[in-house]
Design a protein around this motif. Structure first.
Motif, PDB file in Angstrom:
ATOM      1  N   GLN A 191       0.827  -1.203   0.000  1.00 30.22           N
ATOM      2  CA  GLN A 191       0.000   0.000   0.000  1.00 30.22           C
ATOM      3  C   GLN A 191       0.863   1.255   0.000  1.00 30.22           C
ATOM      4  OE1 GLN A 191      -2.773   0.060   3.265  1.00 30.22           O
ATOM      5  NE2 GLN A 191      -4.365   0.871   1.949  1.00 30.22           N
ATOM      6  N   LYS A 192       2.025   1.183   0.632  1.00 31.67           N
ATOM      7  CA  LYS A 192       2.912   2.347   0.709  1.00 31.67           C
ATOM      8  C   LYS A 192       3.739   2.527  -0.552  1.00 31.67           C
ATOM      9  CE  LYS A 192       3.132   2.200   5.682  1.00 31.67           C
ATOM     10  NZ  LYS A 192       3.841   1.706   6.846  1.00 31.67           N
ATOM     11  N   SER A 193       3.929   1.455  -1.317  1.00 32.88           N
ATOM     12  CA  SER A 193       4.715   1.572  -2.544  1.00 32.88           C
ATOM     13  C   SER A 193       3.801   1.993  -3.690  1.00 32.88           C
ATOM     14  CB  SER A 193       5.402   0.252  -2.873  1.00 32.88           C
ATOM     15  OG  SER A 193       4.461  -0.723  -3.235  1.00 32.88           O
ATOM     16  N   ALA A 194       4.211   3.010  -4.374  1.00 33.38           N
ATOM     17  CA  ALA A 194       3.421   3.517  -5.499  1.00 33.38           C
ATOM     18  C   ALA A 194       3.534   2.546  -6.671  1.00 33.38           C
ATOM     19  CB  ALA A 194       3.932   4.881  -5.915  1.00 33.38           C
ATOM     20  N   PRO A 195       2.428   2.335  -7.398  1.00 34.78           N
ATOM     21  CA  PRO A 195       2.523   1.454  -8.561  1.00 34.78           C
ATOM     22  C   PRO A 195       3.444   2.058  -9.609  1.00 34.78           C
ATOM     23  CG  PRO A 195       0.357   2.456  -8.422  1.00 34.78           C
ATOM     24  CD  PRO A 195       1.110   2.888  -7.211  1.00 34.78           C
ATOM     25  N   LYS A 196       4.267   1.228 -10.199  1.00 33.77           N
ATOM     26  CA  LYS A 196       5.158   1.717 -11.244  1.00 33.77           C
ATOM     27  C   LYS A 196       4.877   0.946 -12.518  1.00 33.77           C
ATOM     28  CE  LYS A 196       8.716  -1.402  -9.814  1.00 33.77           C
ATOM     29  NZ  LYS A 196       9.985  -1.768  -9.485  1.00 33.77           N
ATOM     30  N   PRO A 197       5.007   1.603 -13.647  1.00 35.98           N
ATOM     31  CA  PRO A 197       4.734   0.921 -14.909  1.00 35.98           C
ATOM     32  C   PRO A 197       5.657  -0.276 -15.102  1.00 35.98           C
ATOM     33  CG  PRO A 197       4.978   3.283 -15.246  1.00 35.98           C
ATOM     34  CD  PRO A 197       5.380   2.988 -13.834  1.00 35.98           C
ATOM     35  N   GLY A 198       5.119  -1.331 -15.669  1.00 35.95           N
ATOM     36  CA  GLY A 198       5.927  -2.506 -15.959  1.00 35.95           C
ATOM     37  C   GLY A 198       6.900  -2.206 -17.083  1.00 35.95           C
ATOM     38  N   VAL A 199       8.017  -2.890 -17.067  1.00 41.78           N
ATOM     39  CA  VAL A 199       9.030  -2.719 -18.109  1.00 41.78           C
ATOM     40  C   VAL A 199       9.338  -4.103 -18.692  1.00 41.78           C
ATOM     41  CG1 VAL A 199      10.056  -0.630 -17.126  1.00 41.78           C
ATOM     42  CG2 VAL A 199      10.892  -2.850 -16.395  1.00 41.78           C
ATOM     43  N   PRO A 200       9.910  -4.157 -19.897  1.00 42.29           N
ATOM     44  CA  PRO A 200      10.211  -5.452 -20.504  1.00 42.29           C
ATOM     45  C   PRO A 200      11.058  -6.359 -19.610  1.00 42.29           C
ATOM     46  CG  PRO A 200      10.435  -3.726 -22.131  1.00 42.29           C
ATOM     47  CD  PRO A 200      10.170  -3.049 -20.813  1.00 42.29           C
ATOM     48  N   ALA A 201      11.961  -5.776 -18.838  1.00 44.94           N
ATOM     49  CA  ALA A 201      12.828  -6.581 -17.968  1.00 44.94           C
ATOM     50  C   ALA A 201      12.005  -7.349 -16.933  1.00 44.94           C
ATOM     51  CB  ALA A 201      13.854  -5.689 -17.276  1.00 44.94           C
ATOM     52  N   ASP A 202      10.884  -6.780 -16.490  1.00 46.49           N
ATOM     53  CA  ASP A 202      10.026  -7.471 -15.521  1.00 46.49           C
ATOM     54  C   ASP A 202       9.523  -8.795 -16.092  1.00 46.49           C
ATOM     55  OD1 ASP A 202      10.271  -5.356 -13.738  1.00 46.49           O
ATOM     56  OD2 ASP A 202       8.400  -4.406 -14.387  1.00 46.49           O
ATOM     57  N   LEU A 203       9.026  -8.756 -17.317  1.00 47.50           N
ATOM     58  CA  LEU A 203       8.511  -9.969 -17.952  1.00 47.50           C
ATOM     59  C   LEU A 203       9.638 -10.951 -18.249  1.00 47.50           C
ATOM     60  CD1 LEU A 203       6.045 -11.463 -19.024  1.00 47.50           C
ATOM     61  CD2 LEU A 203       6.433 -10.359 -21.228  1.00 47.50           C
ATOM     62  N   GLN A 204      10.773 -10.436 -18.696  1.00 48.44           N
ATOM     63  CA  GLN A 204      11.918 -11.311 -18.970  1.00 48.44           C
ATOM     64  C   GLN A 204      12.362 -12.027 -17.695  1.00 48.44           C
ATOM     65  OE1 GLN A 204      12.044 -11.027 -22.922  1.00 48.44           O
ATOM     66  NE2 GLN A 204      13.386 -12.276 -21.753  1.00 48.44           N
ATOM     67  N   ASN A 205      12.417 -11.308 -16.576  1.00 50.10           N
ATOM     68  CA  ASN A 205      12.803 -11.924 -15.302  1.00 50.10           C
ATOM     69  C   ASN A 205      11.803 -12.985 -14.886  1.00 50.10           C
ATOM     70  OD1 ASN A 205      15.042 -10.289 -15.154  1.00 50.10           O
ATOM     71  ND2 ASN A 205      14.045  -8.762 -13.873  1.00 50.10           N
ATOM     72  N   LEU A 206      10.535 -12.704 -15.088  1.00 49.47           N
ATOM     73  CA  LEU A 206       9.493 -13.659 -14.739  1.00 49.47           C
ATOM     74  C   LEU A 206       9.624 -14.940 -15.575  1.00 49.47           C
ATOM     75  CD1 LEU A 206       6.972 -13.623 -12.831  1.00 49.47           C
ATOM     76  CD2 LEU A 206       5.662 -13.185 -14.884  1.00 49.47           C
TER      77      LEU A 206
END
Length: 177
Positions: free
Chosen positions: A8-23
């Motif tokens: 709740q305290k962390s602001a949402p940040k836009p996803g980046v290609p690296a996020d999907l690659q890491n997943l």
């Protein structure tokens, strides 16, 4: 501390290609050889810019797909041009309602399990032509595995990456996804 308090305290940040690659690497890393993992890597050119959280869903779709009217008119196959993946059926319905300014007169199919049997969806996909499919990863996977949903002419896959549910989880935070 509860995880929901931290999120709740962390602001949402836009996803980046690296996020999907890491997943993808985390999910497939243990079962694949180095060569197979290398083949899973997608170049940054495969990704469109993420919604910077200043756009509504319709305005974001208009920005990333400016030639939608032409794509929609030329689409004749029994596969969707745009596939939107959400974490829940309720979120899918919310996005379908919010894309009215973008979609125009194109046909949208709901691809989730809430109150819709998989056989009904398979029949609808077989009989008709749809431009946009909006659904959950589990149902989309089931339809693809049963050869009911063809993705041959799919040009866009939109991941509802930044939206958080009641427990403040994003779609990619849910292990089943």
């Amino acid at each position: 501390k509860k995880i929901s308090d931290v999120l709740q305290k962390s602001a949402p940040k836009p996803g980046v290609p690296a996020d999907l690659q890491n997943l993808l690497t985390q999910h497939f890393g243990e079962n694949r050889s180095v060569i197979e993992i290398e083949e899973l890597k997608l170049s940054d050119s495969c990704f469109l810019p993420a919604n910077d959280l200043t756009h509504s869903f319709s305005s974001y779709l208009k920005e990333i797909c400016p030639k939608w009217a032409k794509l929609r008119r030329s689409h004749k196959e029994k596969s969707v041009v745009m596939l939107v993946l959400c974490s829940s059926a309720l979120r899918s319905l919310e996005l379908i309602k919010s894309m009215t300014a973008f979609k125009g007169d194109c046909r949208v199919i709901k691809l989730f399990a809430k109150h819709i049997k998989i056989k009904e969806q398979m029949n609808m996909l077989e009989k008709g032509m749809f431009h946009i499919g909006v659904g959950t990863p589990g149902r989309v996977k089931a339809l693809v595995e049963q050869d009911a949903l063809c993705l041959n002419s799919t040009k866009y896959i939109i991941l509802d990456w930044n939206w958080r549910d009641q427990k403040l989880r994003r779609m990619m935070d849910i292990p089943e996804v």
